[in-house]
Enzyme design. Structure first.
Site, PDB file in Angstrom:
ATOM      1  N   TRP A 176      -1.576   9.418   5.492  1.00 10.73           N
ATOM      2  CA  TRP A 176      -1.184  10.657   6.168  1.00 10.73           C
ATOM      3  C   TRP A 176       0.276  10.678   6.590  1.00 10.73           C
ATOM      4  CZ3 TRP A 176       0.744   8.443  10.386  1.00 10.73           C
ATOM      5  CH2 TRP A 176       0.168   7.239  10.819  1.00 10.73           C
ATOM      6  N   ASN A 177       0.974   9.533   6.531  1.00  9.84           N
ATOM      7  CA  ASN A 177       2.252   9.472   7.254  1.00  9.84           C
ATOM      8  C   ASN A 177       3.356  10.310   6.608  1.00  9.84           C
ATOM      9  OD1 ASN A 177       2.363   7.604   5.126  1.00  9.84           O
ATOM     10  ND2 ASN A 177       3.930   6.418   6.174  1.00  9.84           N
ATOM     11  N   LYS A 200      -7.143  11.606  -3.742  1.00  8.55           N
ATOM     12  CA  LYS A 200      -7.822  11.696  -2.443  1.00  8.55           C
ATOM     13  C   LYS A 200      -6.776  11.487  -1.349  1.00  8.55           C
ATOM     14  CE  LYS A 200      -9.541   9.092   0.555  1.00  8.55           C
ATOM     15  NZ  LYS A 200      -9.188   9.894   1.729  1.00  8.55           N
ATOM     16  N   PRO A 201      -6.231  12.600  -0.873  1.00 12.20           N
ATOM     17  CA  PRO A 201      -5.266  12.477   0.215  1.00 12.20           C
ATOM     18  C   PRO A 201      -6.008  12.140   1.502  1.00 12.20           C
ATOM     19  CG  PRO A 201      -5.131  14.610  -0.920  1.00 12.20           C
ATOM     20  CD  PRO A 201      -6.411  13.980  -1.332  1.00 12.20           C
ATOM     21  N   ASP A 202      -5.259  11.733   2.524  1.00 15.19           N
ATOM     22  CA  ASP A 202      -5.904  11.425   3.799  1.00 15.19           C
ATOM     23  C   ASP A 202      -6.474  12.703   4.424  1.00 15.19           C
ATOM     24  OD1 ASP A 202      -5.943   9.061   5.959  1.00 15.19           O
ATOM     25  OD2 ASP A 202      -5.766  11.007   6.964  1.00 15.19           O
ATOM     26  N   GLY A 251      -1.477   2.544   1.678  1.00  9.90           N
ATOM     27  CA  GLY A 251      -2.152   2.529   2.972  1.00  9.90           C
ATOM     28  C   GLY A 251      -2.066   1.153   3.584  1.00  9.90           C
ATOM     29  N   SER A 252      -3.052   0.813   4.378  1.00 12.46           N
ATOM     30  CA  SER A 252      -2.985  -0.445   5.122  1.00 12.46           C
ATOM     31  C   SER A 252      -3.310  -1.645   4.230  1.00 12.46           C
ATOM     32  CB  SER A 252      -3.971  -0.396   6.289  1.00 12.46           C
ATOM     33  OG  SER A 252      -5.279  -0.274   5.792  1.00 12.46           O
ATOM     34  N   GLU A 273       0.607  -0.196  -2.293  1.00  9.52           N
ATOM     35  CA  GLU A 273       1.794  -0.058  -1.419  1.00  9.52           C
ATOM     36  C   GLU A 273       1.287  -0.169   0.008  1.00  9.52           C
ATOM     37  OE1 GLU A 273       4.792   0.238  -2.612  1.00  9.52           O
ATOM     38  OE2 GLU A 273       4.418   0.797  -4.694  1.00  9.52           O
ATOM     39  N   LEU A 274       1.565  -1.286   0.666  1.00 10.31           N
ATOM     40  CA  LEU A 274       0.866  -1.573   1.922  1.00 10.31           C
ATOM     41  C   LEU A 274       1.818  -1.640   3.123  1.00 10.31           C
ATOM     42  CD1 LEU A 274      -1.507  -4.236   0.310  1.00 10.31           C
ATOM     43  CD2 LEU A 274      -1.830  -1.758   0.480  1.00 10.31           C
ATOM     44  N   CYS A 307       6.326   3.268   6.458  1.00 12.17           N
ATOM     45  CA  CYS A 307       6.068   1.894   6.011  1.00 12.17           C
ATOM     46  C   CYS A 307       7.342   1.062   5.969  1.00 12.17           C
ATOM     47  CB  CYS A 307       5.391   1.905   4.652  1.00 12.17           C
ATOM     48  SG  CYS A 307       6.333   2.790   3.404  1.00 12.17           S
ATOM     49  N   GLU A 405       1.817  -5.001  12.459  1.00  6.88           N
ATOM     50  CA  GLU A 405       2.491  -3.709  12.293  1.00  6.88           C
ATOM     51  C   GLU A 405       2.020  -2.758  13.397  1.00  6.88           C
ATOM     52  OE1 GLU A 405       1.081  -1.272   9.035  1.00  6.88           O
ATOM     53  OE2 GLU A 405       3.132  -0.816   8.439  1.00  6.88           O
TER      54      GLU A 405
HETATM   55  P1  NAD Z   1      -5.616   3.339   5.541  1.00  8.54           P
HETATM   56  O1  NAD Z   1      -5.664   2.152   4.654  1.00  8.54           O
HETATM   57  O2  NAD Z   1      -6.543   3.394   6.687  1.00  8.54           O
HETATM   58  O3  NAD Z   1      -5.880   4.696   4.710  1.00  8.54           O
HETATM   59  C1  NAD Z   1      -5.106   5.062   3.589  1.00  8.54           C
HETATM   60  C2  NAD Z   1      -5.975   5.890   2.631  1.00  8.54           C
HETATM   61  O4  NAD Z   1      -7.063   5.089   2.174  1.00  8.54           O
HETATM   62  C3  NAD Z   1      -6.614   7.118   3.272  1.00  8.54           C
HETATM   63  O5  NAD Z   1      -6.641   8.167   2.334  1.00  8.54           O
HETATM   64  C4  NAD Z   1      -8.019   6.640   3.586  1.00  8.54           C
HETATM   65  O6  NAD Z   1      -8.951   7.694   3.656  1.00  8.54           O
HETATM   66  C5  NAD Z   1      -8.305   5.741   2.405  1.00  8.54           C
HETATM   67  N1  NAD Z   1      -9.313   4.714   2.642  1.00  8.54           N
HETATM   68  C6  NAD Z   1      -9.654   4.141   3.804  1.00  8.54           C
HETATM   69  N2  NAD Z   1     -10.615   3.207   3.590  1.00  8.54           N
HETATM   70  C7  NAD Z   1     -10.859   3.186   2.264  1.00  8.54           C
HETATM   71  C8  NAD Z   1     -11.719   2.427   1.418  1.00  8.54           C
HETATM   72  N3  NAD Z   1     -12.537   1.492   1.906  1.00  8.54           N
HETATM   73  N4  NAD Z   1     -11.717   2.672   0.094  1.00  8.54           N
HETATM   74  C9  NAD Z   1     -10.881   3.588  -0.431  1.00  8.54           C
HETATM   75  N5  NAD Z   1     -10.047   4.345   0.320  1.00  8.54           N
HETATM   76  C10 NAD Z   1     -10.026   4.137   1.648  1.00  8.54           C
HETATM   77  O7  NAD Z   1      -4.104   3.439   6.005  1.00  8.54           O
HETATM   78  P2  NAD Z   1      -3.494   4.426   7.096  1.00  8.54           P
HETATM   79  O8  NAD Z   1      -3.663   3.806   8.425  1.00  8.54           O
HETATM   80  O9  NAD Z   1      -3.976   5.798   6.900  1.00  8.54           O
HETATM   81  O10 NAD Z   1      -1.951   4.408   6.678  1.00  8.54           O
HETATM   82  C11 NAD Z   1      -1.020   3.657   7.334  1.00  8.54           C
HETATM   83  C12 NAD Z   1      -0.724   2.380   6.573  1.00  8.54           C
HETATM   84  O11 NAD Z   1      -0.178   2.727   5.313  1.00  8.54           O
HETATM   85  C13 NAD Z   1       0.313   1.527   7.250  1.00  8.54           C
HETATM   86  O12 NAD Z   1      -0.072   0.179   7.196  1.00  8.54           O
HETATM   87  C14 NAD Z   1       1.557   1.733   6.405  1.00  8.54           C
HETATM   88  O13 NAD Z   1       2.483   0.674   6.464  1.00  8.54           O
HETATM   89  C15 NAD Z   1       0.975   1.937   5.058  1.00  8.54           C
HETATM   90  N6  NAD Z   1       1.894   2.662   4.172  1.00  8.54           N
HETATM   91  C16 NAD Z   1       2.525   1.964   3.182  1.00  8.54           C
HETATM   92  C17 NAD Z   1       3.436   2.611   2.349  1.00  8.54           C
HETATM   93  C18 NAD Z   1       4.172   1.844   1.268  1.00  8.54           C
HETATM   94  O14 NAD Z   1       4.793   2.493   0.442  1.00  8.54           O
HETATM   95  N7  NAD Z   1       4.129   0.529   1.246  1.00  8.54           N
HETATM   96  C19 NAD Z   1       3.690   3.976   2.532  1.00  8.54           C
HETATM   97  C20 NAD Z   1       3.029   4.644   3.537  1.00  8.54           C
HETATM   98  C21 NAD Z   1       2.122   3.986   4.366  1.00  8.54           C
END
Ligand code: NAD
Length: 536
Positions: A176-177, A200-202, A251-252, A273-274, A307, A405
């Site tokens: 979502w960020n 699948k966006p957030d 995501g995370s 990309e975490l 991130c 983080e």
């Molecule tokens: P998150 O991992 O909770 O969610 C990200 C996405 O994954 C969402 O769309 C969510 O619905 C989906 N998701 C959650 N659980 C899942 C599963 N078990 N299987 C498949 N999909 C699933 O992350 P967040 O908290 O929403 O985002 C923040 C994190 O993203 C931070 O750690 C940040 O550093 C990271 N991030 C990294 C980058 C990069 O380019 N490295 C860019 C942006 C954000």
């Protein structure tokens, strides 16, 4: 919104479905035109509220596993025709998108700000980044995707060529960020390479992702080529991994690990990309005022929900006090708010969950002895999830914000005595996403950069120099990710390499009844000759 609803932090967001005095933040027919695009037959919806005053924005239809399968079958059908479309036509569609993004920027920015609560200037950078991505890949399409001849086994006799074949349907799971950037930027090279996408966006930022999908249609991409599904990560995200030929996840680190396991089970590739705990180094010869101004950008852009933003600031002993004074006073001068106004320097966090994490990290640090140089509190008077830009000193390894983080507007300051020590402490921990080095001597900055175990390092800039240089791959080392976006790596991940070799005149086998032993001798002689001739 009614008086007693003025603070959604304590009262919960106003919901016009149940409260006749509450108001939707967006026109309902506008929202309906966007959400229509979601593949959904469950009849279920999820209410979405804005971080700006808690205004309700939408009831977003949710997808079930059957909907995700339907999205994949539509995408597969569209992909076959798209892959046969000439590359120049695909590239021209991306260039049309580039112009549409710039033309429609006000609408895009409005929606991003409604959904995320970020500052308008941060939302604008999303538009700029996606436009840059579209132009970069359109203009370099042939460089990255054209078939090429490589040396065959025997000169003249063996002709070998290498082709880039689309993977098929790419699953994109995004956070979502950066609602627009994350929804689109990874998908554009996938489309250019001849793939379809199921995205699948957030859940919190679906509307921006849907507007982005609508703009793809307007640019001329075939309607079924980009499918959007909505729903909880583990279920809908899991169904995406189950149906895709390749997965691009942002995501995370925790979720990335789960996705990597699932992809490994299916033997499909993925890019991840975490997260990060990014270090910024201010060397003793840095221009202190430039570095302080850069640090504000590095730490507080997007309220730290970025991130590549910096959460650890290592400053050389010789300039520490001057730097801290300049950085803290610039931080205190920032304008905070949750609004559509261009004058906001730092906007809101996106959600209660984000506010809770930030609050917990700061309270934990303070309880264990850290000092707050500025900030350190929520500002419900400005918005339900606004938190002040916060600078901490005296952070130690027993505190949560030391190595984890925060993903919010909180930075820890550390003094260092030698560059070796600064590099070593920067490389501490599990992450390796982005770093920043400040010095008056560019060559010295680049030399220090090469010693830092991060996928990107910016010299005299926070993150924009690498992020905006689309030819430079971006991604994480160690537990910050696998694979890269941007550059050749950012598009080649969506292709399979196919080698086609044609043998002429003689087979790769004994000739004219020659024995295997003689054939081995002839082959050995020819290998020696090819080596003498310098062939690869
Ligand atoms: P998150 O991992 O909770 O969610 C990200 C996405 O994954 C969402 O769309 C969510 O619905 C989906 N998701 C959650 N659980 C899942 C599963 N078990 N299987 C498949 N999909 C699933 O992350 P967040 O908290 O929403 O985002 C923040 C994190 O993203 C931070 O750690 C940040 O550093 C990271 N991030 C990294 C980058 C990069 O380019 N490295 C860019 C942006 C954000």
């Amino acid at each position: 919104m009614s008086e007693q609803r003025a603070n959604p932090l304590t009262d919960g967001p106003a919901d016009p479905e149940h409260d006749s005095t509450a108001a939707y933040g967006l026109d309902r027919s506008y929202v309906a035109a966007l959400t229509r695009r979601i593949v959904s037959t469950t009849g279920e919806t999820r209410a979405v509220f804005s971080p700006i005053g808690g205004a309700p924005l939408a009831h977003v239809p949710q997808s079930g596993a059957g909907d995700v399968s339907e999205a994949f079958s539509r995408a597969r059908h569209a992909q076959a025709a798209w892959a046969a479309t000439p590359l120049d036509e695909r590239a021209a569609t991306l260039l049309r998108l580039h112009d549409i993004l710039l033309d429609r920027q006000e609408e895009l920015i409005d929606l991003v700000v409604w959904e995320s609560g970020k500052a308008r200037k941060d939302a604008y950078l999303e538009v700029a980044h996606v436009a840059l991505t579209a132009r970069y890949y359109a203009r370099t399409a042939h460089e990255h995707l054209d078939s090429r001849r490589v040396g065959g086994m025997f000169p003249v006799l063996t002709r070998a060529e290498v082709h880039r074949v689309p993977k098929g349907v790419v699953g994109i799971i995004s956070p979502w960020n950066y609602p627009l950037t994350m929804a689109l930027c990874d998908g554009l090279p996938a489309l250019l390479a001849g793939n379809a996408v199921v995205a699948k966006p957030d859940a919190q930022t679906m509307l921006t992702a849907l507007l982005a999908a609508q703009l793809l249609d307007e640019a001329g991409f075939p309607p079924d080529l980009w499918q959007v599904v909505a729903g909880p990560g583990p279920e809908v995200g899991g169904a995406i991994v189950a149906g895709a030929d390749y997965v691009c996840f942002t995501g995370s680190t925790a979720t990335g690990r789960t996705i990597a396991r699932q992809c490994a089970e299916r033997l499909i590739g993925c890019s991840l990309e975490l997260g990060g705990k990014n270090p910024m180094l201010v060397l003793r010869d840095a221009d202190v005022h430039r570095a302080a101004e850069g640090a504000v950008r590095a730490v507080f852009s997007n309220a730290g929900q970025l991130c590549v933003s910096m959460e650890r600031l290592f400053v050389a002993d010789q300039v520490y006090d001057r730097f801290v004074d300049a950085f803290v006073s610039r931080t205190q001068a920032m304008t905070l708010g949750a609004s559509q106004d261009w004058s906001v320097d730092m906007g809101s966090l996106i959600s209660q969950a984000q506010l809770d994490t930030v609050t917990r990290h700061v309270e934990d640090a303070v309880a264990k002895g850290a000092r707050v140089l500025t900030g350190g509190r929520a500002r419900p008077d400005l918005g339900p999830f606004v938190y002040e830009p916060t600078v901490l000193e005296g952070v130690s390894a027993d505190m949560e914000c030391f190595g984890k983080e925060t993903f919010g507007p909180v930075v820890s300051l550390y003094r260092f005595h030698s560059e070796d020590e600064a590099v070593e402490r920067s490389n501490d921990g599990m992450y390796g996403l982005n770093a920043s080095v400040w010095t008056r001597d560019g060559a010295r900055g680049r030399a220090v950069a090469r010693r830092i175990r991060c996928g990107t390092v910016n010299v005299n800039e926070a993150y924009g120099a690498t992020f905006g240089s689309l030819g430079a791959p971006m991604g994480g080392m160690r537990e910050s990710g696998m694979g890269r976006r941007q550059g050749a790596e950012g598009i080649h991940r969506y292709t399979e390499v196919q080698s086609v070799a044609t043998q002429r005149l003689v087979p790769i086998a004994p000739l004219f009844g020659m024995s295997e032993e003689t054939n081995a001798k002839v082959l050995t002689a020819s290998l020696r000759l090819l080596n003498k001739l310098g062939r690869a």
